[in-house]
Design an enzyme around this catalytic site. Structure first.
Site, PDB file in Angstrom:
ATOM      1  N   SER A  56       0.836  -1.190   0.000  1.00 49.99           N
ATOM      2  CA  SER A  56       0.000   0.000   0.000  1.00 49.99           C
ATOM      3  C   SER A  56       0.882   1.256   0.000  1.00 49.99           C
ATOM      4  CB  SER A  56      -0.956  -0.045   1.197  1.00 49.99           C
ATOM      5  OG  SER A  56      -1.989   0.915   1.067  1.00 49.99           O
ATOM      6  N   HIS A  88      -4.336  -1.426  -4.415  1.00 52.15           N
ATOM      7  CA  HIS A  88      -5.722  -1.824  -4.087  1.00 52.15           C
ATOM      8  C   HIS A  88      -6.620  -1.729  -5.326  1.00 52.15           C
ATOM      9  CE1 HIS A  88      -4.316  -1.719  -0.028  1.00 52.15           C
ATOM     10  NE2 HIS A  88      -4.185  -0.402  -0.007  1.00 52.15           N
TER      11      HIS A  88
END
Length: 216
Positions: free
Chosen positions: A107, A143
């Site tokens: 991330s 994501h």
């Protein structure tokens, strides 16, 4: 994925050294404890660099240069970059990268190495950021399959020229760079993908799915 990063480091004849950086999540104690539990179970020598409430390592540069792998956790990429600049971690990481230390993360820990990408650092509505470390001359989309705003905004930003062309990944997928060029994509989860997104001549975008190798 972490084991693969250690394999890429080419450690031979000693215990691999892996440093965990949790700046993006405010150096949450529970996350750091989980890292050490995992390190013990996996059989590598773990350490961590924390910046809240103060740095826990006096010689940050020296410590990072001694590592085989540096693993950056997720959270606020905007906060991470600000704190790194404040403490000189950004320059130390660049030097570690140039010295051949394997840099990895999830991330925010993926976004940070690139020119920019999309982030929820400022609230639930995604916004662009363009002040990444820029070790890699690409944008990054994370994501990609799990947050519905990610893909369309990434396409728009690349198409509008706000972000350069770049690489996006579904959750559980990582892209490997050697230097600044992509050398492969890997997944921990069947069916997940990685993608190259580039601006087309007419101002649109072209998304190309990459070949992905399943890690076992």
């Amino acid at each position: 994925m972490t084991r693969h990063a250690i394999d890429l480091a080419g450690v031979d004849g000693r215990t691999p050294r892996v440093c965990f950086i949790g700046t993006a999540c405010g150096d949450a104690p529970a996350v750091i404890r989980d890292f050490y539990d995992m390190a013990q179970e996996a059989g590598f020598h773990g350490s961590h660099l924390q910046l809240f409430p103060m740095p826990n390592i006096e010689d940050v540069r020296g410590h990072l240069l001694e590592q085989d792998v540096i693993w950056v956790w997720g959270g606020s990429v905007a906060g991470l970059l600000a704190m790194w600049e404040l403490h000189g971690v950004d320059a130390a990481l660049r030097e570690a990268w140039e010295a051949g230390v394997v840099l990895t993360g999830v991330s925010a820990g993926s976004l940070c190495w690139h020119v920019g990408g999309t982030t929820d650092s400022f609230g639930p509505d995604l916004r662009p950021f363009t002040n990444g470390l820029g070790l890699l001359p690409w944008s990054n989309g994370v994501h990609y399959d799990s947050e519905e705003q990610r893909r369309p905004l990434f396409h728009k930003l690349v198409g509008d020229g706000v972000l350069p062309s770049g690489y996006a990944t579904d959750d559980g997928v990582g892209v490997l760079y050697r230097g600044t060029e992509v050398a492969g994509a890997f997944t921990e989860v069947d069916g997940k993908g990685a993608y190259f997104v580039e601006r087309s001549a007419d101002g649109g975008v072209v998304e190309t799915r990459l070949d992905v190798v399943r890690l076992r």
